[in-house]
Design an enzyme around this catalytic site. Sequence first.
Site, mmCIF file in Angstrom:
data_model
loop_
_atom_site.group_PDB
_atom_site.id
_atom_site.type_symbol
_atom_site.label_atom_id
_atom_site.label_comp_id
_atom_site.label_asym_id
_atom_site.label_seq_id
_atom_site.Cartn_x
_atom_site.Cartn_y
_atom_site.Cartn_z
ATOM 1 N N GLU A 139 0.790 -1.240 0.000
ATOM 2 C CA GLU A 139 0.000 0.000 0.000
ATOM 3 C C GLU A 139 0.819 1.287 0.000
ATOM 4 O OE1 GLU A 139 -2.957 -0.054 3.084
ATOM 5 O OE2 GLU A 139 -4.090 -1.647 2.111
ATOM 6 N N GLU A 161 -5.380 -8.600 0.675
ATOM 7 C CA GLU A 161 -6.058 -8.287 1.943
ATOM 8 C C GLU A 161 -7.518 -7.976 1.677
ATOM 9 O OE1 GLU A 161 -4.489 -5.013 4.305
ATOM 10 O OE2 GLU A 161 -2.440 -5.743 4.074
HETATM 11 C C1 GBH Z 1 -4.520 -2.095 5.327
HETATM 12 O O1 GBH Z 1 -4.738 -0.756 5.072
HETATM 13 C C2 GBH Z 1 -3.116 -2.337 5.807
HETATM 14 O O2 GBH Z 1 -2.319 -2.944 4.818
HETATM 15 C C3 GBH Z 1 -3.028 -3.139 7.077
HETATM 16 O O3 GBH Z 1 -1.765 -3.022 7.639
HETATM 17 C C4 GBH Z 1 -4.121 -2.688 8.013
HETATM 18 O O4 GBH Z 1 -4.019 -3.235 9.292
HETATM 19 C C5 GBH Z 1 -5.431 -3.079 7.385
HETATM 20 O O5 GBH Z 1 -5.540 -2.621 6.075
HETATM 21 C C6 GBH Z 1 -6.663 -2.623 8.162
HETATM 22 O O6 GBH Z 1 -6.713 -1.235 8.244
HETATM 23 O O7 GBH Z 1 -13.255 5.443 2.553
HETATM 24 O O8 GBH Z 1 -13.496 5.505 4.960
HETATM 25 O O9 GBH Z 1 -14.479 3.712 3.720
HETATM 26 C C7 GBH Z 1 -6.071 -0.366 4.788
HETATM 27 C C8 GBH Z 1 -6.241 0.683 3.711
HETATM 28 C C9 GBH Z 1 -7.548 2.521 2.936
HETATM 29 C C10 GBH Z 1 -8.664 0.504 3.505
HETATM 30 C C11 GBH Z 1 -8.866 3.297 3.079
HETATM 31 C C12 GBH Z 1 -9.986 1.255 3.595
HETATM 32 C C13 GBH Z 1 -11.324 3.155 2.743
HETATM 33 C C14 GBH Z 1 -11.842 3.761 4.001
HETATM 34 N N1 GBH Z 1 -7.527 1.356 3.748
HETATM 35 N N2 GBH Z 1 -10.006 2.437 2.829
HETATM 36 S S1 GBH Z 1 -13.381 4.659 3.778
#
Ligand code: GBH
Length: 435
Positions: free
Chosen positions: A160, A340
């Site tokens: 990411e 993921e």
């Molecule tokens: C991942 O990031 C990571 O790789 C991991 O380390 C982490 O623990 C896991 O996910 C859980 O968080 O627009 O408000 O609905 C997550 C990346 C980016 C996923 C933003 C959700 C949309 C949120 N995120 N996304 S929203």
Amino acid sequence: MSFPKDFMWGAASAAYQVEGARDADGKGEGIWDALSYGHVQYNENGDVACDHYHRYREDVALMKQIGLKSYRFSVSWPRVMPEEDVINEKGLDFYSDLVDELLKAGIEPLVTLFHWNLPMWMQEKGGWENEEVAEHFERYAAAVVERLSDRVTWWMTINEPQVFATLGYVVGAHAPFLKKPEALCPVTRNVMLAHGRAVCAIRSHAKRPPKIGMAPTGGGVTPFEDTREGIEAARRQNYEGEQGEPFGNSWWMDPIVLGIVPEPLKGTISADDLKTICQPLDFFGFNIYNSQNYEGRVENPYMYRGVPRTAMGWSITPECLYWMPKFHYERYHLPILITENGMANCDFVMLDGKVHDTQRIDFIHRYLLELKKAVDEGIPVIGYQYWSIMDNFEWAEGYNKRFGLVYVDYRTQERILKDSALYYAEVIRTNGENL
Ligand code: GBH
């Protein structure tokens, strides 16, 4: 059609989130070790986390009990390279032992080289803003591959970039906690160069033919209506609209996979850079949790009033697991690996001593039905990694958010299989026929 026979059902984790053992066996400091104080809910940190470093045997036994076919974990760069140009063999021993334990349990290791905890010595030299990071990452990648590639086939370079580049350098919510928007373009370039050089290092040092990819995120936009027009509008929005910006898909993956530089990055990435950045990959991995609808504009993430949400506040939109594998496959033409997907839930141990996480069971069920639709249509999906194998340190949210299939009592380090783990075990056992 149905899920392929060798489908890689699995679950994922990341070093800083589960390992603990902050100073064990010569580990160096990373930016989350050194800089996160004051930036995390309740001032928690990953010093101990799930103590997976010392309990990996027990954890692999649980994975085996669930029947995982694969396990995605990350190697900690500061554990392996505590100082510039210094390799810590004891750090590598840990991953080597973990790989042995997984293989003994019949579980395929999927290794991520960078999941956010940059070594502090590199941060002191400017971190991802300094283009030297690419050659250091290459050397680190080579050391890991030298040690593990007699047994490891599957590699992901970087997790990411969307998140650590924007939250780390612009928003200031993730390490190194900077609010420095002018860093975004150089960071982008250096991350891409590091990726490209690591891909070459993996190929040249691998002792068995490697499968190489990455684990970007980037959300997704799904069609507001299932018409040709709706689909094309969503596709455009995914790669050319707002999603083409740093938090989206094409900003990163167009240069890396297609060798095409998006408009806002012209002037940052040269034709020469592209020769390093754009290396052949074997699969397109991505992390996906939810998506937005497209209705002539990007809807806000709230989707509609009362949309179901996880404990993170993220909307639950299972259709992202149909549309995004399809869109990404049609753009990037690589086999798809879901690196993921999962949800945080308000899990606790109930009076009967169990964790009844019905919401998570339903989440997995709904999302996998959509993924199956993509598979049934012939999209080559090679695996699915649930995030996460166990509850862990959720970055700025600390331990308060639980994503695991396995519940962790952080006071005692006791592990309990949640109901969802048993459900997922059945999905795996039937290769998705029970969905
Ligand atoms: C991942 O990031 C990571 O790789 C991991 O380390 C982490 O623990 C896991 O996910 C859980 O968080 O627009 O408000 O609905 C997550 C990346 C980016 C996923 C933003 C959700 C949309 C949120 N995120 N996304 S929203």
